[in-house]
Motif scaffolding. Structure first.
Motif, PDB file in Angstrom:
ATOM      1  N   VAL A 175       1.163   5.218   6.463  1.00 26.53           N
ATOM      2  CA  VAL A 175       1.146   3.881   7.040  1.00 26.53           C
ATOM      3  C   VAL A 175       2.034   3.015   6.159  1.00 26.53           C
ATOM      4  CG1 VAL A 175      -0.234   1.878   7.694  1.00 26.53           C
ATOM      5  CG2 VAL A 175      -1.205   4.183   7.906  1.00 26.53           C
ATOM      6  N   VAL A 176       3.095   2.449   6.736  1.00 27.27           N
ATOM      7  CA  VAL A 176       4.034   1.629   5.964  1.00 27.27           C
ATOM      8  C   VAL A 176       4.404   0.379   6.761  1.00 27.27           C
ATOM      9  CG1 VAL A 176       5.005   3.672   4.835  1.00 27.27           C
ATOM     10  CG2 VAL A 176       6.115   2.750   6.881  1.00 27.27           C
ATOM     11  N   SER A 177       4.983  -0.589   6.067  1.00 26.38           N
ATOM     12  CA  SER A 177       5.549  -1.749   6.753  1.00 26.38           C
ATOM     13  C   SER A 177       6.865  -1.333   7.381  1.00 26.38           C
ATOM     14  CB  SER A 177       5.788  -2.891   5.764  1.00 26.38           C
ATOM     15  OG  SER A 177       4.580  -3.331   5.200  1.00 26.38           O
ATOM     16  N   MET A 178       7.150  -1.844   8.572  1.00 30.77           N
ATOM     17  CA  MET A 178       8.372  -1.452   9.253  1.00 30.77           C
ATOM     18  C   MET A 178       9.621  -1.826   8.474  1.00 30.77           C
ATOM     19  SD  MET A 178       7.905  -1.696  13.373  1.00 30.77           S
ATOM     20  CE  MET A 178       6.909  -3.150  13.585  1.00 30.77           C
ATOM     21  N   ASN A 179       9.517  -2.876   7.650  1.00 29.95           N
ATOM     22  CA  ASN A 179      10.703  -3.252   6.870  1.00 29.95           C
ATOM     23  C   ASN A 179      11.073  -2.193   5.838  1.00 29.95           C
ATOM     24  OD1 ASN A 179       8.819  -3.752   4.793  1.00 29.95           O
ATOM     25  ND2 ASN A 179       8.686  -5.918   5.344  1.00 29.95           N
ATOM     26  N   LYS A 180      10.141  -1.280   5.540  1.00 29.29           N
ATOM     27  CA  LYS A 180      10.468  -0.173   4.653  1.00 29.29           C
ATOM     28  C   LYS A 180      11.475   0.774   5.296  1.00 29.29           C
ATOM     29  CE  LYS A 180       7.456  -1.156   1.335  1.00 29.29           C
ATOM     30  NZ  LYS A 180       7.870  -1.505  -0.046  1.00 29.29           N
ATOM     31  N   LEU A 181      11.552   0.715   6.630  1.00 26.60           N
ATOM     32  CA  LEU A 181      12.497   1.566   7.358  1.00 26.60           C
ATOM     33  C   LEU A 181      13.780   0.817   7.688  1.00 26.60           C
ATOM     34  CD1 LEU A 181      10.013   3.270   9.875  1.00 26.60           C
ATOM     35  CD2 LEU A 181      10.727   4.086   7.617  1.00 26.60           C
ATOM     36  N   GLY A 182      13.900  -0.399   7.179  1.00 27.37           N
ATOM     37  CA  GLY A 182      15.082  -1.197   7.458  1.00 27.37           C
ATOM     38  C   GLY A 182      14.963  -2.034   8.711  1.00 27.37           C
ATOM     39  N   ILE A 183      13.745  -2.149   9.258  1.00 27.73           N
ATOM     40  CA  ILE A 183      13.494  -2.946  10.458  1.00 27.73           C
ATOM     41  C   ILE A 183      12.987  -4.320  10.016  1.00 27.73           C
ATOM     42  CG2 ILE A 183      12.158  -3.108  12.601  1.00 27.73           C
ATOM     43  CD1 ILE A 183      11.895  -0.035  12.479  1.00 27.73           C
ATOM     44  N   TYR A 223      -5.298  14.483   1.417  1.00 34.37           N
ATOM     45  CA  TYR A 223      -5.102  13.168   0.803  1.00 34.37           C
ATOM     46  C   TYR A 223      -4.996  13.386  -0.709  1.00 34.37           C
ATOM     47  CZ  TYR A 223      -6.401  11.377   5.373  1.00 34.37           C
ATOM     48  OH  TYR A 223      -6.433  11.096   6.728  1.00 34.37           O
ATOM     49  N   LEU A 224      -3.776  13.404  -1.200  1.00 35.20           N
ATOM     50  CA  LEU A 224      -3.526  13.795  -2.586  1.00 35.20           C
ATOM     51  C   LEU A 224      -3.557  12.639  -3.575  1.00 35.20           C
ATOM     52  CD1 LEU A 224      -0.540  16.276  -2.025  1.00 35.20           C
ATOM     53  CD2 LEU A 224      -2.998  16.782  -2.057  1.00 35.20           C
ATOM     54  N   TRP A 225      -3.437  11.420  -3.073  1.00 34.72           N
ATOM     55  CA  TRP A 225      -3.285  10.283  -3.979  1.00 34.72           C
ATOM     56  C   TRP A 225      -4.395   9.264  -3.767  1.00 34.72           C
ATOM     57  CZ3 TRP A 225       0.604  11.958  -0.592  1.00 34.72           C
ATOM     58  CH2 TRP A 225       1.580  12.779  -1.186  1.00 34.72           C
ATOM     59  N   GLU A 226      -5.267   9.155  -4.741  1.00 34.59           N
ATOM     60  CA  GLU A 226      -6.391   8.218  -4.650  1.00 34.59           C
ATOM     61  C   GLU A 226      -5.901   6.777  -4.511  1.00 34.59           C
ATOM     62  OE1 GLU A 226     -10.354   6.962  -7.234  1.00 34.59           O
ATOM     63  OE2 GLU A 226      -9.258   8.791  -7.724  1.00 34.59           O
ATOM     64  N   LYS A 227      -4.799   6.459  -5.176  1.00 28.31           N
ATOM     65  CA  LYS A 227      -4.260   5.101  -5.122  1.00 28.31           C
ATOM     66  C   LYS A 227      -3.529   4.813  -3.810  1.00 28.31           C
ATOM     67  CE  LYS A 227      -3.710   4.339 -10.094  1.00 28.31           C
ATOM     68  NZ  LYS A 227      -2.741   4.007 -11.173  1.00 28.31           N
ATOM     69  N   PHE A 228      -3.247   5.869  -3.043  1.00 26.81           N
ATOM     70  CA  PHE A 228      -2.517   5.688  -1.787  1.00 26.81           C
ATOM     71  C   PHE A 228      -3.266   6.401  -0.655  1.00 26.81           C
ATOM     72  CE2 PHE A 228       0.574   5.652  -5.265  1.00 26.81           C
ATOM     73  CZ  PHE A 228       1.144   4.399  -5.084  1.00 26.81           C
ATOM     74  N   PRO A 229      -4.406   5.837  -0.234  1.00 27.49           N
ATOM     75  CA  PRO A 229      -5.246   6.491   0.775  1.00 27.49           C
ATOM     76  C   PRO A 229      -4.629   6.550   2.166  1.00 27.49           C
ATOM     77  CG  PRO A 229      -6.049   4.284   0.331  1.00 27.49           C
ATOM     78  CD  PRO A 229      -4.976   4.558  -0.685  1.00 27.49           C
ATOM     79  N   THR A 230      -3.510   5.847   2.379  1.00 25.95           N
ATOM     80  CA  THR A 230      -2.853   5.893   3.689  1.00 25.95           C
ATOM     81  C   THR A 230      -1.684   6.878   3.698  1.00 25.95           C
ATOM     82  OG1 THR A 230      -1.432   4.008   3.125  1.00 25.95           O
ATOM     83  CG2 THR A 230      -3.503   3.527   4.255  1.00 25.95           C
TER      84      THR A 230
END
Length: 223
Positions: free
Chosen positions: A149-157, A124-131
């Motif tokens: 962990v991302v929102s599916m709309n980030k993938l164009g869904i 886990y390299l980024w303290e601001k991005f724990p996911t």
């Protein structure tokens, strides 16, 4: 009594580590106490499967010192008690817990597979991005996998629900043939010419994902 749920978010308590740290197990409950502030106060931590709680006791008064959980309580003395209390709790969590960000079944299977086959743990390299976490090739320190962990709309869904994904290296000259925007996507947050993204929701068979992990690892070995 303070509920430790927020401090333990995305953390998994390891029972063996609790015992090693000094907790005592009694009737299904793990109990620990230590003194702070020149032995004038006592921190008590109790953990069960359902509840994780802590409190500070004023030893001279023989009662709970509730000011440690009062945000408006200020002053050098109260500040010192609060600081030492937080240090105890943070040390326990650091020593006795493991990261538990990724809870999807396929994500767990992937983590286990990479650990068993390549001996690699998530970093886990980024303290601001724990996911967000990566796997590194131990031979040359190159990344060969990223778990997020991302929102599916980030993938164009057209869906804003959260999903666990894996980014893997892939052959540059074959990516276009693989990408279908259903099961396989251009690498999210990575070079889209050499990385792919896979949803870890069962849409791709786990054995196929293992094959792609092996492929990514091999690619990470090349100069």
């Amino acid at each position: 009594m303070r509920n430790l749920k927020k401090l333990l978010e995305n953390k998994l308590i390891n029972d063996e580590k609790l015992i090693k740290y000094g907790f005592i197990k009694e009737s299904g409950k793990y109990y620990y106490e230590t003194k702070i502030c020149d032995d004038n106060f006592k921190v008590i931590v109790e953990m069960t499967e359902e509840r994780q709680e802590s409190k500070v006791i004023d030893i001279a008064m023989g009662e709970e010192y509730i000011l440690v959980d009062v945000q408006e309580a200020h002053g050098d003395f109260v500040g010192r008690v609060k600081e030492e209390y937080e240090e105890v709790l943070n040390d326990i969590i650091s020593a006795c817990s493991e990261q538990n960000t990724f809870k999807n079944e396929q994500a767990k299977m992937v983590i286990k597979y990479i650990k068993e086959v390549y001996g690699a743990d998530l970093e886990y390299l980024w303290e601001k991005f724990p996911t967000n976490a990566i796997w590194r090739n131990k031979e040359n320190n190159k990344w060969f996998g990223i778990l997020m962990v991302v929102s599916m709309n980030k993938l164009g869904i057209d869906d804003d629900r959260k999903i666990e994904i894996i980014d893997l290296r892939y052959q540059k000259d074959a990516i276009e043939e693989l990408i279908d925007h259903k099961n396989f996507f251009e690498g999210y947050h990575m070079n889209k010419k050499s990385w792919i993204t896979i949803k870890l929701d069962g849409s791709v068979d786990i054995e196929r994902i293992y094959e792609l992990i092996d492929n990514s690892y091999e690619l990470s070995l090349k100069k």
